[in-house]
Each structure stands twice: as C-alpha cells, then as structure tokens.
Enzyme design. Structure first.
Site, PDB file in Angstrom:
ATOM      1  N   GLY A 153       0.845  -1.187   0.000  1.00  0.00           N
ATOM      2  CA  GLY A 153       0.000   0.000   0.000  1.00  0.00           C
ATOM      3  C   GLY A 153       0.885   1.243   0.000  1.00  0.00           C
ATOM      4  N   ASN A 154       2.217   1.029  -0.056  1.00  0.00           N
ATOM      5  CA  ASN A 154       3.182   2.123  -0.004  1.00  0.00           C
ATOM      6  C   ASN A 154       3.395   2.667  -1.427  1.00  0.00           C
ATOM      7  OD1 ASN A 154       5.729   3.442  -0.222  1.00  0.00           O
ATOM      8  ND2 ASN A 154       6.476   2.437   1.623  1.00  0.00           N
ATOM      9  N   LYS A 158       6.985   2.678  -2.891  1.00  0.00           N
ATOM     10  CA  LYS A 158       7.433   1.369  -3.389  1.00  0.00           C
ATOM     11  C   LYS A 158       6.750   1.023  -4.711  1.00  0.00           C
ATOM     12  CE  LYS A 158       8.345  -1.394   0.717  1.00  0.00           C
ATOM     13  NZ  LYS A 158       7.850  -2.543   1.458  1.00  0.00           N
ATOM     14  N   ASP A 162       9.278  -7.375   1.209  1.00  0.00           N
ATOM     15  CA  ASP A 162       9.477  -6.868   2.555  1.00  0.00           C
ATOM     16  C   ASP A 162      10.900  -6.369   2.600  1.00  0.00           C
ATOM     17  OD1 ASP A 162       8.036  -6.431   5.062  1.00  0.00           O
ATOM     18  OD2 ASP A 162       9.789  -7.400   5.911  1.00  0.00           O
ATOM     19  N   TYR A 185      13.998   5.943   4.722  1.00  0.00           N
ATOM     20  CA  TYR A 185      15.291   6.377   5.258  1.00  0.00           C
ATOM     21  C   TYR A 185      16.209   6.948   4.174  1.00  0.00           C
ATOM     22  CZ  TYR A 185      13.673   3.694   9.278  1.00  0.00           C
ATOM     23  OH  TYR A 185      12.941   3.236  10.346  1.00  0.00           O
ATOM     24  N   HIS A 189      18.491  -1.973  -3.479  1.00  0.00           N
ATOM     25  CA  HIS A 189      18.215  -3.343  -3.030  1.00  0.00           C
ATOM     26  C   HIS A 189      16.998  -3.902  -3.769  1.00  0.00           C
ATOM     27  CE1 HIS A 189      16.290  -0.204  -0.835  1.00  0.00           C
ATOM     28  NE2 HIS A 189      15.464  -0.996  -0.183  1.00  0.00           N
ATOM     29  N   ARG A 190      15.978  -3.039  -3.992  1.00  0.00           N
ATOM     30  CA  ARG A 190      14.762  -3.496  -4.670  1.00  0.00           C
ATOM     31  C   ARG A 190      15.051  -3.756  -6.153  1.00  0.00           C
ATOM     32  NH1 ARG A 190      12.259   0.159  -2.704  1.00  0.00           N
ATOM     33  NH2 ARG A 190      11.914  -0.970  -0.775  1.00  0.00           N
TER      34      ARG A 190
HETATM   35  P1  IMP Z   1       7.644  -2.780   4.625  1.00  0.00           P
HETATM   36  O1  IMP Z   1       6.609  -2.043   3.837  1.00  0.00           O
HETATM   37  O2  IMP Z   1       7.132  -3.510   5.802  1.00  0.00           O
HETATM   38  O3  IMP Z   1       8.540  -3.629   3.749  1.00  0.00           O
HETATM   39  O4  IMP Z   1       8.540  -1.627   5.252  1.00  0.00           O
HETATM   40  C1  IMP Z   1       9.716  -1.237   4.692  1.00  0.00           C
HETATM   41  C2  IMP Z   1      10.226   0.014   5.396  1.00  0.00           C
HETATM   42  O5  IMP Z   1      11.668  -0.011   5.270  1.00  0.00           O
HETATM   43  C3  IMP Z   1       9.764   1.292   4.725  1.00  0.00           C
HETATM   44  O6  IMP Z   1       8.613   1.819   5.320  1.00  0.00           O
HETATM   45  C4  IMP Z   1      10.974   2.200   4.913  1.00  0.00           C
HETATM   46  O7  IMP Z   1      10.937   2.766   6.187  1.00  0.00           O
HETATM   47  C5  IMP Z   1      12.145   1.220   4.848  1.00  0.00           C
HETATM   48  N1  IMP Z   1      12.619   1.076   3.449  1.00  0.00           N
HETATM   49  C6  IMP Z   1      12.528  -0.009   2.636  1.00  0.00           C
HETATM   50  N2  IMP Z   1      13.063   0.245   1.415  1.00  0.00           N
HETATM   51  C7  IMP Z   1      13.481   1.533   1.466  1.00  0.00           C
HETATM   52  C8  IMP Z   1      14.095   2.375   0.496  1.00  0.00           C
HETATM   53  O8  IMP Z   1      14.344   2.042  -0.669  1.00  0.00           O
HETATM   54  N3  IMP Z   1      14.382   3.613   0.931  1.00  0.00           N
HETATM   55  C9  IMP Z   1      14.125   4.061   2.186  1.00  0.00           C
HETATM   56  N4  IMP Z   1      13.526   3.328   3.108  1.00  0.00           N
HETATM   57  C10 IMP Z   1      13.211   2.057   2.762  1.00  0.00           C
END
Ligand code: IMP
Length: 193
Positions: free
Chosen positions: A8-9, A12, A70, A154, A180-181
């Site tokens: 939902g982000n 991303k 994740d 971050y 990383h993604r």
């Molecule tokens: P998820 O949605 O549970 O995978 O949460 C991942 C969290 O890790 C995000 O809300 C960010 O705070 C952090 N994160 C993951 N990938 C990135 C990135 O590419 N840039 C900055 N923060 C990231």
C-alpha cells in the site's frame, strides 16, 4: 499479463512500476480493492513477512502474478535494527520523518559505527501458484543529518558505498539502478522468464 504488488506504499509501488517496465504488464496494488485486508507482519525475517503478504494477496487474486516485498534498513552498530521494524521503528503510526529522527538519535547515543545496508526480499507467486524467492542488498552508511527530498523512508540519511550523496539526493532513475529493490527485481525477472 497482470501483476499485483502486495503493498500500500505508493513510494514502493512507483519503483515497482518502473523496475517491472520490461514486462509490459498491468501493475496493480491492493489500494484498488475494497475487500482486501492488509495482513499483520508478524514474521521475524524479511522473507517471512514477504511470504505473509504474498499469500494474503494471492488468496484474493488467484491466477495472476503476485509479488510481495518486505524490506528494511539494518544498521551494524545497533544490532541490525531497525530491520523488520523499519516501517514502524518510532511507533505503530510513525511517519518516515519520525523513524529517521529516532534512528539518528539511537546511532548518536549508542555507536560510532554507521555502517548499514538496505535489504529487500521478494516472494512471488506465478499464476499457477509456483513460489519464487529472491533478495537484494545495498550497502552504505548513515549520514549524521538528512539531505535530499526524493524517494521515501530512510533515503534522506542513507549514503550508498562509494557515493557522497544520500539516496534522497539521487534522481529516481539513479536510485533504481543500484537499489536493493532493483537488484531483487532483476533476479526475479530472470526467474520469471
Ligand atoms: P515494509 O513495507 O514492511 O517492507 O517496510 C519497509 C520500510 O523499510 C519502509 O517503510 C521504509 O521505512 C524502509 N525502506 C525499505 N526500502 C526503502 C528504500 O528504498 N528507501 C528508504 N527506506 C526504505
């Protein structure tokens, strides 16, 4: 080809749309579904949480590609934190700015070691239910203050190894070459072929 991304982000999702462009597929997210409940991320690893999200979406969207990510930030000097807690480091309803502020405070109080890496685990299900798991990492260090306004999470404090800018100071195309993604998606695309 239809691909559903279990997130939902919007930050991303935007990156996924760009990174999956060679598939020429329709990329959707559960934001479009009013009958979908986001599952609780109760796993103790990125892989476990990605699998929870992928399974939940595949259950309501059978017969299409489903991909769940994740990801998070692991800092060497504070035992790998925030790790799987990255999204909620400063509390259940924390905003990115709260999480970044807490991280800078913790590092300042606890360590001189500012080495860190981002990690991304992808769990995907093919239309016939085959599971694919891949991971990608980006090494770097945490700056002492925030710089830049691009990206999310971050990014304003993460300086990739060999660079002098934070991820938030890079253009999105530059971040998408090294992230990383991006690395995890590159591996996934190889396996999807
Ligand atoms: P998820 O949605 O549970 O995978 O949460 C991942 C969290 O890790 C995000 O809300 C960010 O705070 C952090 N994160 C993951 N990938 C990135 C990135 O590419 N840039 C900055 N923060 C990231």
């Amino acid at each position: 080809m239809e691909v559903w991304i279990a997130t939902g982000n919007n930050g991303k999702l935007k990156e996924f749309r760009f990174l999956l462009r060679e598939l020429e597929s329709d990329v959707h997210s559960p934001n479009e579904l009013d009958y979908y409940t986001t599952p609780k991320e109760t796993g103790d690893s990125f892989e476990a949480n990605a699998r929870i999200k992928a399974k939940a979406l595949a259950a309501v969207k059978p017969g299409v590609w489903v991909i769940a990510d994740d990801s998070g930030l692991c800092c060497e000097g504070i035992n790998g934190l925030p790790g799987v807690h990255s999204a909620r480091y400063a509390g259940e309803k924390a905003r990115d700015t709260d999480n970044v502020a807490k991280l800078l405070k913790m590092l300042q109080m606890r360590t001189q070691n500012r080495k860190a890496h981002f990690e991304c685990c992808l769990v995907a299900y093919s239309p016939d239910g085959e599971e694919i798991v891949v991971t990608g990492k980006l090494e770097g260090e945490i700056a002492r203050k925030q710089s830049g306004t691009n990206g999310f999470g971050y990014d304003p404090v993460f300086v990739p190894s060999g660079m002098e800018k934070t991820l938030a100071e890079l253009e999105s195309q530059e971040k998408n070459k090294i992230s990383h993604r991006a690395l995890a998606i590159e591996k996934l695309l190889e396996k999807m072929k």
